[in-house]
Write a protein that holds these residues in place. Structure first.
Motif, PDB file in Angstrom:
ATOM      1  N   ILE A 134     -13.151  -9.249  -9.858  1.00  0.00           N
ATOM      2  CA  ILE A 134     -12.023 -10.133 -10.164  1.00  0.00           C
ATOM      3  C   ILE A 134     -10.914  -9.934  -9.134  1.00  0.00           C
ATOM      4  O   ILE A 134     -10.485  -8.802  -8.870  1.00  0.00           O
ATOM      5  CB  ILE A 134     -11.469  -9.857 -11.578  1.00  0.00           C
ATOM      6  CG1 ILE A 134     -12.558 -10.095 -12.625  1.00  0.00           C
ATOM      7  CG2 ILE A 134     -10.255 -10.747 -11.859  1.00  0.00           C
ATOM      8  CD1 ILE A 134     -12.119  -9.772 -14.047  1.00  0.00           C
ATOM      9  N   HIS A 135     -10.481 -11.022  -8.518  1.00  0.00           N
ATOM     10  CA  HIS A 135      -9.341 -10.999  -7.613  1.00  0.00           C
ATOM     11  C   HIS A 135      -8.248 -11.894  -8.197  1.00  0.00           C
ATOM     12  O   HIS A 135      -8.480 -12.606  -9.174  1.00  0.00           O
ATOM     13  CB  HIS A 135      -9.741 -11.520  -6.223  1.00  0.00           C
ATOM     14  CG  HIS A 135     -10.816 -10.717  -5.564  1.00  0.00           C
ATOM     15  ND1 HIS A 135     -10.563  -9.544  -4.890  1.00  0.00           N
ATOM     16  CD2 HIS A 135     -12.160 -10.913  -5.495  1.00  0.00           C
ATOM     17  CE1 HIS A 135     -11.705  -9.054  -4.421  1.00  0.00           C
ATOM     18  NE2 HIS A 135     -12.694  -9.864  -4.780  1.00  0.00           N
ATOM     19  N   GLY A 136      -7.082 -11.868  -7.577  1.00  0.00           N
ATOM     20  CA  GLY A 136      -5.994 -12.731  -8.040  1.00  0.00           C
ATOM     21  C   GLY A 136      -5.441 -13.512  -6.859  1.00  0.00           C
ATOM     22  O   GLY A 136      -4.910 -12.922  -5.922  1.00  0.00           O
ATOM     23  N   THR A 169      -1.704 -13.389  -1.154  1.00  0.00           N
ATOM     24  CA  THR A 169      -2.184 -12.027  -1.366  1.00  0.00           C
ATOM     25  C   THR A 169      -3.118 -11.994  -2.576  1.00  0.00           C
ATOM     26  O   THR A 169      -3.304 -12.985  -3.260  1.00  0.00           O
ATOM     27  CB  THR A 169      -1.026 -11.031  -1.642  1.00  0.00           C
ATOM     28  OG1 THR A 169      -0.477 -11.358  -2.911  1.00  0.00           O
ATOM     29  CG2 THR A 169       0.041 -11.084  -0.601  1.00  0.00           C
ATOM     30  N   CYS A 170      -3.677 -10.811  -2.797  1.00  0.00           N
ATOM     31  CA  CYS A 170      -4.501 -10.618  -3.987  1.00  0.00           C
ATOM     32  C   CYS A 170      -3.647  -9.861  -4.998  1.00  0.00           C
ATOM     33  O   CYS A 170      -3.075  -8.819  -4.692  1.00  0.00           O
ATOM     34  CB  CYS A 170      -5.746  -9.813  -3.638  1.00  0.00           C
ATOM     35  SG  CYS A 170      -6.772  -9.510  -5.097  1.00  0.00           S
ATOM     36  N   SER A 171      -3.543 -10.422  -6.217  1.00  0.00           N
ATOM     37  CA  SER A 171      -2.648  -9.823  -7.210  1.00  0.00           C
ATOM     38  C   SER A 171      -3.401  -8.939  -8.199  1.00  0.00           C
ATOM     39  O   SER A 171      -2.819  -8.415  -9.133  1.00  0.00           O
ATOM     40  CB  SER A 171      -1.925 -10.928  -7.968  1.00  0.00           C
ATOM     41  OG  SER A 171      -2.872 -11.712  -8.673  1.00  0.00           O
ATOM     42  N   MET A 172      -4.706  -8.798  -7.990  1.00  0.00           N
ATOM     43  CA  MET A 172      -5.501  -8.017  -8.947  1.00  0.00           C
ATOM     44  C   MET A 172      -6.141  -6.865  -8.212  1.00  0.00           C
ATOM     45  O   MET A 172      -6.892  -7.091  -7.248  1.00  0.00           O
ATOM     46  CB  MET A 172      -6.569  -8.940  -9.541  1.00  0.00           C
ATOM     47  CG  MET A 172      -7.321  -8.364 -10.700  1.00  0.00           C
ATOM     48  SD  MET A 172      -6.304  -8.207 -12.152  1.00  0.00           S
ATOM     49  CE  MET A 172      -6.244  -9.904 -12.701  1.00  0.00           C
ATOM     50  N   TYR A 173      -5.862  -5.629  -8.648  1.00  0.00           N
ATOM     51  CA  TYR A 173      -6.431  -4.486  -7.940  1.00  0.00           C
ATOM     52  C   TYR A 173      -7.953  -4.610  -7.915  1.00  0.00           C
ATOM     53  O   TYR A 173      -8.591  -4.709  -8.961  1.00  0.00           O
ATOM     54  CB  TYR A 173      -6.011  -3.173  -8.599  1.00  0.00           C
ATOM     55  CG  TYR A 173      -6.585  -2.001  -7.872  1.00  0.00           C
ATOM     56  CD1 TYR A 173      -6.164  -1.690  -6.580  1.00  0.00           C
ATOM     57  CD2 TYR A 173      -7.591  -1.232  -8.437  1.00  0.00           C
ATOM     58  CE1 TYR A 173      -6.726  -0.639  -5.876  1.00  0.00           C
ATOM     59  CE2 TYR A 173      -8.154  -0.176  -7.742  1.00  0.00           C
ATOM     60  CZ  TYR A 173      -7.715   0.112  -6.463  1.00  0.00           C
ATOM     61  OH  TYR A 173      -8.280   1.147  -5.766  1.00  0.00           O
ATOM     62  N   CYS A 174      -8.521  -4.620  -6.698  1.00  0.00           N
ATOM     63  CA  CYS A 174      -9.932  -4.968  -6.591  1.00  0.00           C
ATOM     64  C   CYS A 174     -10.722  -3.998  -5.728  1.00  0.00           C
ATOM     65  O   CYS A 174     -11.797  -4.313  -5.243  1.00  0.00           O
ATOM     66  CB  CYS A 174     -10.068  -6.385  -6.054  1.00  0.00           C
ATOM     67  SG  CYS A 174      -9.296  -6.613  -4.450  1.00  0.00           S
ATOM     68  N   GLY A 175     -10.164  -2.807  -5.534  1.00  0.00           N
ATOM     69  CA  GLY A 175     -10.927  -1.825  -4.765  1.00  0.00           C
ATOM     70  C   GLY A 175     -10.144  -1.257  -3.601  1.00  0.00           C
ATOM     71  O   GLY A 175      -8.946  -1.486  -3.464  1.00  0.00           O
ATOM     72  N   ASN A 177      -9.666  -1.678  -0.315  1.00  0.00           N
ATOM     73  CA  ASN A 177      -8.805  -2.401   0.621  1.00  0.00           C
ATOM     74  C   ASN A 177      -8.049  -3.568  -0.022  1.00  0.00           C
ATOM     75  O   ASN A 177      -7.735  -4.551   0.628  1.00  0.00           O
ATOM     76  CB  ASN A 177      -9.621  -2.903   1.809  1.00  0.00           C
ATOM     77  CG  ASN A 177     -10.040  -1.761   2.701  1.00  0.00           C
ATOM     78  OD1 ASN A 177      -9.341  -0.748   2.800  1.00  0.00           O
ATOM     79  ND2 ASN A 177     -11.199  -1.874   3.328  1.00  0.00           N
ATOM     80  N   HIS A 178      -7.774  -3.422  -1.313  1.00  0.00           N
ATOM     81  CA  HIS A 178      -7.049  -4.462  -2.044  1.00  0.00           C
ATOM     82  C   HIS A 178      -5.746  -4.842  -1.340  1.00  0.00           C
ATOM     83  O   HIS A 178      -5.419  -6.018  -1.201  1.00  0.00           O
ATOM     84  CB  HIS A 178      -6.761  -3.968  -3.467  1.00  0.00           C
ATOM     85  CG  HIS A 178      -5.675  -4.700  -4.165  1.00  0.00           C
ATOM     86  ND1 HIS A 178      -5.811  -6.006  -4.565  1.00  0.00           N
ATOM     87  CD2 HIS A 178      -4.413  -4.319  -4.512  1.00  0.00           C
ATOM     88  CE1 HIS A 178      -4.673  -6.389  -5.151  1.00  0.00           C
ATOM     89  NE2 HIS A 178      -3.832  -5.395  -5.124  1.00  0.00           N
ATOM     90  N   ALA A 179      -5.033  -3.811  -0.879  1.00  0.00           N
ATOM     91  CA  ALA A 179      -3.722  -4.053  -0.276  1.00  0.00           C
ATOM     92  C   ALA A 179      -3.819  -4.872   1.011  1.00  0.00           C
ATOM     93  O   ALA A 179      -2.848  -5.485   1.434  1.00  0.00           O
ATOM     94  CB  ALA A 179      -3.018  -2.727   0.008  1.00  0.00           C
ATOM     95  N   LEU A 180      -5.002  -4.864   1.627  1.00  0.00           N
ATOM     96  CA  LEU A 180      -5.160  -5.584   2.896  1.00  0.00           C
ATOM     97  C   LEU A 180      -5.703  -6.997   2.680  1.00  0.00           C
ATOM     98  O   LEU A 180      -5.940  -7.737   3.622  1.00  0.00           O
ATOM     99  CB  LEU A 180      -6.114  -4.817   3.822  1.00  0.00           C
ATOM    100  CG  LEU A 180      -5.719  -3.362   4.093  1.00  0.00           C
ATOM    101  CD1 LEU A 180      -6.771  -2.687   4.950  1.00  0.00           C
ATOM    102  CD2 LEU A 180      -4.357  -3.291   4.765  1.00  0.00           C
ATOM    103  N   MET A 181      -5.909  -7.349   1.431  1.00  0.00           N
ATOM    104  CA  MET A 181      -6.529  -8.637   1.129  1.00  0.00           C
ATOM    105  C   MET A 181      -5.468  -9.736   1.153  1.00  0.00           C
ATOM    106  O   MET A 181      -5.066 -10.264   0.111  1.00  0.00           O
ATOM    107  CB  MET A 181      -7.198  -8.566  -0.241  1.00  0.00           C
ATOM    108  CG  MET A 181      -8.146  -9.716  -0.488  1.00  0.00           C
ATOM    109  SD  MET A 181      -9.099  -9.433  -1.969  1.00  0.00           S
ATOM    110  CE  MET A 181      -9.593 -11.107  -2.339  1.00  0.00           C
ATOM    111  N   ALA A 182      -5.009 -10.056   2.358  1.00  0.00           N
ATOM    112  CA  ALA A 182      -3.934 -11.034   2.482  1.00  0.00           C
ATOM    113  C   ALA A 182      -4.268 -12.034   3.578  1.00  0.00           C
ATOM    114  O   ALA A 182      -5.024 -11.725   4.503  1.00  0.00           O
ATOM    115  CB  ALA A 182      -2.631 -10.322   2.834  1.00  0.00           C
TER     116      ALA A 182
HETATM  117 CU   LIG Z   1      -8.750  -8.733  -4.381  1.00  0.00          CU
END
Ligand SMILES: [Cu+2]
Length: 218
Positions: A134-136, A169-175, A177-182
């Motif tokens: 799940i991503h956001g 950005t991705c608003s759902m913690y997803c693993g 490299n979540h913070a880089l998912m932009a």
């Molecule tokens: Cu994500």
């Protein structure tokens, strides 16, 4: 008039200000009355406590006022929300695909991109899904957010009225490299977009203004 993104963002901001403002006023009233009572009914002034039974006016006031406030908050919130749920007939679908850890976008003709290019003034129906967890899908400047779920498609309306570059950005913690998912959403004039989406060879000019959090009215 097209319910543009500035209108939607303003609706979200207005209701937020109203709720926080109401909270502050109520907080001050409660604390004020508390302090007043501590002073007015202290032991020196009132050595003997007196019970009060029933006060219809007071009960009506403390029921009607909060109910009216909550209903008003709901009404304004609903109005803003519904703008993002109603899909106009001429909406252009764009697939939004989240995966660990990036976003990709697919247009009607099959063209794919890792930056979301959108034509100015065109209602966009984002069809959001995920290939793994799940991503956001979150665009702060547009005050819009929608979960990207594996095996399901959720939609979100965008009304890109103002040229510019906006953060995604991705608003759902997803693993890891979540913070880089932009990535970026770039709103370009319609003719440029049409050329880009059909030929892919026209380079879309970099738009100067980077508007990450604000969607100011034009
Ligand atoms: Cu994500």
């Amino acid at each position: 008039m097209l319910p543009d993104v500035q209108n939607h963002a303003r609706a979200v901001d207005d209701i937020m200000r109203f709720i926080v403002g109401t909270d502050i006023v109520l907080f001050l009233i409660v604390i004020g009355i508390m302090l007043l009572f501590v002073f007015k009914y202290n032991k020196k002034r009132h050595p003997r406590a007196v019970n009060i039974h029933g006060n219809t006016t007071l009960e009506v006031v403390w029921t009607v006022v909060p109910v009216a406030l909550v209903l008003f908050m709901f009404y304004v919130g609903w109005e803003g929300y519904i703008q993002t749920r109603v899909v106009p007939k001429d909406a252009m679908p764009v697939k939004v695909i989240g995966r660990q850890w990036n976003w990709s976008f697919q247009y009607e003709n099959g063209k794919q991109s890792d930056t979301l290019y959108l034509p100015q003034g065109q209602p966009i129906k984002c069809l959001i899904t995920s290939l793994d967890v799940i991503h956001g899908f979150y665009i702060p400047a547009f005050r819009e957010k929608q979960d990207a779920l594996p095996d399901r498609v959720r939609y979100m309306m965008l009304y890109p009225e103002k040229l510019g570059t906006y953060e995604i950005t991705c608003s759902m913690y997803c693993g890891l490299n979540h913070a880089l998912m932009a990535t970026r959403m770039v709103v370009v004039p319609k003719d440029l977009f049409t050329k880009w989406v059909n030929t892919g060879v026209v380079s879309v000019p970099k738009v100067e203004s980077v508007d990450t959090t604000q969607a100011k009215g034009s």
